[in-house]
Scaffold this motif. Structure first.
Motif, PDB file in Angstrom:
ATOM      1  N   ASN A  34       0.849  -1.333   0.041  1.00 57.91           N
ATOM      2  CA  ASN A  34      -0.116   0.001  -0.151  1.00 57.91           C
ATOM      3  C   ASN A  34       0.722   1.198  -0.137  1.00 57.91           C
ATOM      4  N   PRO A  35       1.770   1.396  -1.156  1.00 53.57           N
ATOM      5  CA  PRO A  35       2.613   2.830  -1.154  1.00 53.57           C
ATOM      6  C   PRO A  35       1.703   3.738  -1.457  1.00 53.57           C
ATOM      7  N   ASN A  36       2.176   5.062  -0.910  1.00 52.80           N
ATOM      8  CA  ASN A  36       1.477   6.148  -1.415  1.00 52.80           C
ATOM      9  C   ASN A  36       2.960   7.292  -1.381  1.00 52.80           C
ATOM     10  N   ILE A  37       3.049   7.965  -2.494  1.00 54.52           N
ATOM     11  CA  ILE A  37       4.162   8.496  -3.028  1.00 54.52           C
ATOM     12  C   ILE A  37       4.030  10.215  -3.010  1.00 54.52           C
ATOM     13  N   HIS A  38       5.071  10.743  -2.441  1.00 54.14           N
ATOM     14  CA  HIS A  38       5.014  12.254  -2.754  1.00 54.14           C
ATOM     15  C   HIS A  38       6.339  12.917  -3.070  1.00 54.14           C
ATOM     16  N   TYR A  39       6.448  14.255  -3.064  1.00 57.81           N
ATOM     17  CA  TYR A  39       7.705  14.603  -3.718  1.00 57.81           C
ATOM     18  C   TYR A  39       7.769  16.205  -2.682  1.00 57.81           C
ATOM     19  N   HIS A  40       8.829  16.433  -2.291  1.00 56.52           N
ATOM     20  CA  HIS A  40       9.076  17.648  -1.222  1.00 56.52           C
ATOM     21  C   HIS A  40      10.532  18.105  -1.163  1.00 56.52           C
ATOM     22  N   ASP A  41      10.916  19.247  -1.658  1.00 53.69           N
ATOM     23  CA  ASP A  41      12.050  19.764  -1.458  1.00 53.69           C
ATOM     24  C   ASP A  41      13.055  18.725  -1.911  1.00 53.69           C
ATOM     25  N   GLY A  42      12.943  18.513  -3.112  1.00 54.06           N
ATOM     26  CA  GLY A  42      14.096  17.606  -3.741  1.00 54.06           C
ATOM     27  C   GLY A  42      14.064  16.057  -3.402  1.00 54.06           C
ATOM     28  N   LYS A  43      13.163  15.571  -2.769  1.00 53.38           N
ATOM     29  CA  LYS A  43      13.205  14.339  -2.165  1.00 53.38           C
ATOM     30  C   LYS A  43      11.813  13.653  -2.633  1.00 53.38           C
ATOM     31  N   TYR A  44      12.004  12.345  -2.940  1.00 55.30           N
ATOM     32  CA  TYR A  44      10.653  11.531  -3.070  1.00 55.30           C
ATOM     33  C   TYR A  44      10.579  10.886  -1.779  1.00 55.30           C
ATOM     34  N   ILE A  45       9.342  10.956  -1.219  1.00 55.13           N
ATOM     35  CA  ILE A  45       8.777  10.453   0.076  1.00 55.13           C
ATOM     36  C   ILE A  45       7.804   9.332  -0.220  1.00 55.13           C
ATOM     37  N   LEU A  46       8.101   8.133   0.409  1.00 52.26           N
ATOM     38  CA  LEU A  46       7.312   6.930   0.169  1.00 52.26           C
ATOM     39  C   LEU A  46       6.674   6.649   1.545  1.00 52.26           C
ATOM     40  N   ASP A  77       6.205  23.525   4.563  1.00 51.74           N
ATOM     41  CA  ASP A  77       7.205  23.525   5.264  1.00 51.74           C
ATOM     42  C   ASP A  77       7.967  22.112   5.860  1.00 51.74           C
ATOM     43  N   GLY A  78       7.226  21.100   5.211  1.00 51.18           N
ATOM     44  CA  GLY A  78       7.759  19.823   5.433  1.00 51.18           C
ATOM     45  C   GLY A  78       6.938  18.961   6.534  1.00 51.18           C
ATOM     46  N   SER A  79       6.183  19.758   7.153  1.00 46.06           N
ATOM     47  CA  SER A  79       5.281  18.867   8.100  1.00 46.06           C
ATOM     48  C   SER A  79       4.393  18.305   7.611  1.00 46.06           C
ATOM     49  N   VAL A  80       3.586  17.267   8.288  1.00 41.52           N
ATOM     50  CA  VAL A  80       2.857  16.294   7.712  1.00 41.52           C
ATOM     51  C   VAL A  80       1.464  16.053   8.794  1.00 41.52           C
ATOM     52  N   LEU A  81       0.358  16.008   7.944  1.00 43.30           N
ATOM     53  CA  LEU A  81      -0.678  15.569   8.408  1.00 43.30           C
ATOM     54  C   LEU A  81      -1.113  14.209   7.998  1.00 43.30           C
ATOM     55  N   LEU A  82      -1.193  13.180   8.803  1.00 44.41           N
ATOM     56  CA  LEU A  82      -1.590  11.783   8.325  1.00 44.41           C
ATOM     57  C   LEU A  82      -2.646  11.320   8.926  1.00 44.41           C
ATOM     58  N   ILE A  83      -3.543  10.734   7.962  1.00 46.37           N
ATOM     59  CA  ILE A  83      -4.689   9.917   8.379  1.00 46.37           C
ATOM     60  C   ILE A  83      -4.138   8.292   8.183  1.00 46.37           C
ATOM     61  N   TYR A 103       8.476  15.026   8.085  1.00 48.24           N
ATOM     62  CA  TYR A 103       7.980  13.798   7.605  1.00 48.24           C
ATOM     63  C   TYR A 103       8.815  12.440   8.184  1.00 48.24           C
ATOM     64  N   TRP A 104      10.022  12.717   8.829  1.00 47.74           N
ATOM     65  CA  TRP A 104      10.697  11.507   9.559  1.00 47.74           C
ATOM     66  C   TRP A 104      10.027  11.395  10.861  1.00 47.74           C
ATOM     67  N   GLY A 105       9.439  12.284  11.416  1.00 48.25           N
ATOM     68  CA  GLY A 105       8.708  12.289  12.591  1.00 48.25           C
ATOM     69  C   GLY A 105       9.486  12.888  13.419  1.00 48.25           C
ATOM     70  N   PRO A 106       9.004  12.959  14.843  1.00 41.96           N
ATOM     71  CA  PRO A 106       8.216  11.903  15.412  1.00 41.96           C
ATOM     72  C   PRO A 106       6.855  12.225  15.115  1.00 41.96           C
ATOM     73  N   TYR A 107       5.736  11.413  15.271  1.00 41.01           N
ATOM     74  CA  TYR A 107       4.477  11.698  14.905  1.00 41.01           C
ATOM     75  C   TYR A 107       3.626  11.628  16.237  1.00 41.01           C
ATOM     76  N   GLU A 108       2.800  12.626  16.044  1.00 43.03           N
ATOM     77  CA  GLU A 108       1.848  12.640  17.510  1.00 43.03           C
ATOM     78  C   GLU A 108       0.420  12.634  17.021  1.00 43.03           C
ATOM     79  N   ARG A 109      -0.394  11.719  17.771  1.00 45.36           N
ATOM     80  CA  ARG A 109      -1.971  11.677  17.607  1.00 45.36           C
ATOM     81  C   ARG A 109      -2.502  12.897  17.769  1.00 45.36           C
ATOM     82  N   LYS A 110      -3.634  13.324  17.155  1.00 46.60           N
ATOM     83  CA  LYS A 110      -4.416  14.344  17.448  1.00 46.60           C
ATOM     84  C   LYS A 110      -5.852  14.102  17.555  1.00 46.60           C
TER      85      LYS A 110
END
Length: 358
Positions: free
Chosen positions: A114-126, A199-205, A232-239
Motif C-alpha cells: 500500500n504505497p503512497n508517494i510524494h515529492y518535497h524539497d528535492g526528495k521522493y517520500i514513500l 514547510d515539510g510538516s505532515v498531517l497523516l490519516i 516527514y521523518w517524525g516523530p508523529y503525535e496523535r491528534k
C-alpha cells in the motif's frame, strides 16, 4: 414565462457547475482503459500511487505478489515495485522492486504494501505499510489462516526517502506509530494517507481496528485516526478527540483514504464498506476538513461507483474497487488509480481519468 424558464435553466447549470467544482468526482468520470494501467503476467498487482517526475514521466509505486499464491498472500508476500509510463493513463511498464523483503531483523523485513508517494524539497517520500513475522515466507499455495492472521496483526506504517524514484531508498528503523491496546486503534496502524505541507510538516490519516486476530473475527470495525509531525521523518503525535477523526454527518465503517490540501482545505477520497454514506456498498465518498480532524461530507458525497464504463463501451459492475489513489495536476484531481477485481476474478490495477475541463 420564457424568461422564467431561461433563468431556471441558467440557475440549474450554475448549480451543477458549482457542485462539480466542489465535488470533482461526481459524474465526472471518463471511460477507463480496458487493459488497465499496470499489470504483470505472473503477479497480482494491487493499488498504485502515481507521481509526475521532473523528467515529465509518470512513476507508479504499486504492490505485487506471486499470482499462484492467491489473493490472501498479500499479507505475507507483497513487495513494492516501480513502474513507469509517458502518460498518466499508462500502460505502465515494470522497472524494479524498490522495497523488497530485507530480513526478519527489521520491523518491515518480510512484507511491504500500500504505497503512497510524494515529492518535497528535492526528495521522493514513500509512505507504506510493512510487517515482520517469525515463520518462513510462504512459497506454495495454501498458507493456513493462522499464518495470515499472525502476519496481519503486525501491520505498521513506515517512511522511505530517495533522491530519485529509482532509489536507493532509505527506510526508517521503526514504524511511525504503534497500536494502543484497549483503544479503538489497538490492533494495527495501516493505510497511510499523508499531506506534506510546504514547510515539510505532515498531517497523516491512518486506518486501524480495535482488536487483533483472533478477536477480529467477531469485531471487524475499521476507523480513521489522525497524527501530525513537524517533518516527514517524525516523530508523529496523535491528534483529535480520542485521536480519531470525526466524519460528519454520517460515521460508518470506512477505509482506503487519500487526502490532499488545496491551500485552504483538506479533501479526502475514501471507500465506505457499506451503503451508509453513498447508498452503494464499496463505493467512494468525498469529504473535506478545515483542520484535518473534523471532516464533513456534502449533501451528496458520492464520488465513485463500482459500476465502470471501459473505453470499448463495456459496462461492468466490479466486485472490488479499492485503494483509490489520486493524481493531482495543476492543483486538481486528474486521475484516480484503483486496485480492482472484475466479475471473472481477474485482479489488476486500473486508472479512471476525470474530465479535462475540471
Amino acid at each position: 414565462m420564457r424568461n422564467i424558464r431561461f433563468l431556471v435553466v441558467i440557475y440549474l447549470i450554475c448549480q451543477n457547475t458549482l457542485f462539480a467544482q466542489n465535488n470533482p468526482f461526481y459524474n465526472q468520470w471518463e471511460p477507463s482503459p480496458k487493459e488497465g494501467a499496470f499489470q504483470m503476467e505472473d503477479y497480482i498487482v494491487w493499488g498504485g500511487s502515481v507521481i509526475k517526475g521532473e523528467d515529465g514521466l509518470y512513476y507508479m509505486f504499486a504492490s505485487r505478489w506471486p499470482k499462484h499464491l492467491g489473493m490472501s498472500a498479500w499479507v505475507t508476500n507483497s513487495e513494492i515495485v516501480l513502474a513507469v509510463a509517458d502518460k498518466p493513463e499508462g500502460p505502465f511498464s515494470f522497472k524494479k522492486v524498490v522495497l523488497p523483503a530485507r530480513g526478519k531483523q527489521y520491523w518491515d523485513g518480510m512484507m511491504t504494501h500500500n504505497p503512497n508517494i510524494h515529492y518535497h524539497d528535492g526528495k521522493y517520500i514513500l509512505f507504506y505499510i510493512g510487517l515482520n513475522y517469525e515463520f518462513d515466507q510462504p512459497e506454495k499455495v495454501g498458507a493456513t489462516r493462522e499464518l495470515y492472521e499472525e502476519a496481519w496483526n503486525h501491520k505498521r506504517i513506515g517512511v522511505a526517502v530517495a533522491d530519485s524514484p529509482f532509489g536507493p531508498w532509505k527506510r526508517m528503523d521503526a514504524p511511525i506509530l504503534q497500536p494502543r491496546p484497549g483503544k479503538w486503534d489497538g490492533a494495527i496502524i495501516s493505510n497511510p494517507a499523508p499531506v506534506i505541507h510546504e514547510d515539510g510538516s505532515v498531517l497523516l490519516i491512518y486506518k486501524s481496528a480495535p482488536v487483533p486476530y483472533p478477536a477480529r473475527n467477531q469485531n471487524r470495525t475499521m476507523n480513521f485516526g489522525v497524527a501530525t509531525a513537524s517533518h516527514y521523518w517524525g516523530p508523529y503525535e496523535r491528534k483529535g478527540e480520542d485521536n480519531q477523526i470525526k466524519l460528519l454527518p454520517i460515521s460508518s465503517d470506512v477505509e482506503d483514504p487519500y487526502i490532499w490540501y488545496d491551500g485552504s482545505k483538506y479533501h479526502m477520497l475514501a471507500k465506505c464498506m457499506n451503503e451508509a454514506i453513498t447508498g452503494e456498498s464499496g463505493a467512494g465518498f468525498l469529504a473535506s476538513s478545515e483542520d484535518g480532524l473534523v471532516w464533513k461530507t456534502s449533501e451528496n458525497p458520492i464520488a465513485y461507483s463500482r459500476n465502470i464504463t471501459f473505453s470499448n463501451g463495456e459496462k461492468v459492475n466490479l466486485p472490488k474497487l479499492e485503494r483509490p489513489q489520486v493524481l493531482i495536476q495543476n492543483g486538481q484531481p486528474s486521475h484516480v488509480y484503483f486496485a480492482c477485481r472484475n466479475p471473472e476474478g481477474q485482479i489488476f490495477n486500473m486508472v479512471r481519468p476525470l474530465r479535462r475541463n475540471q
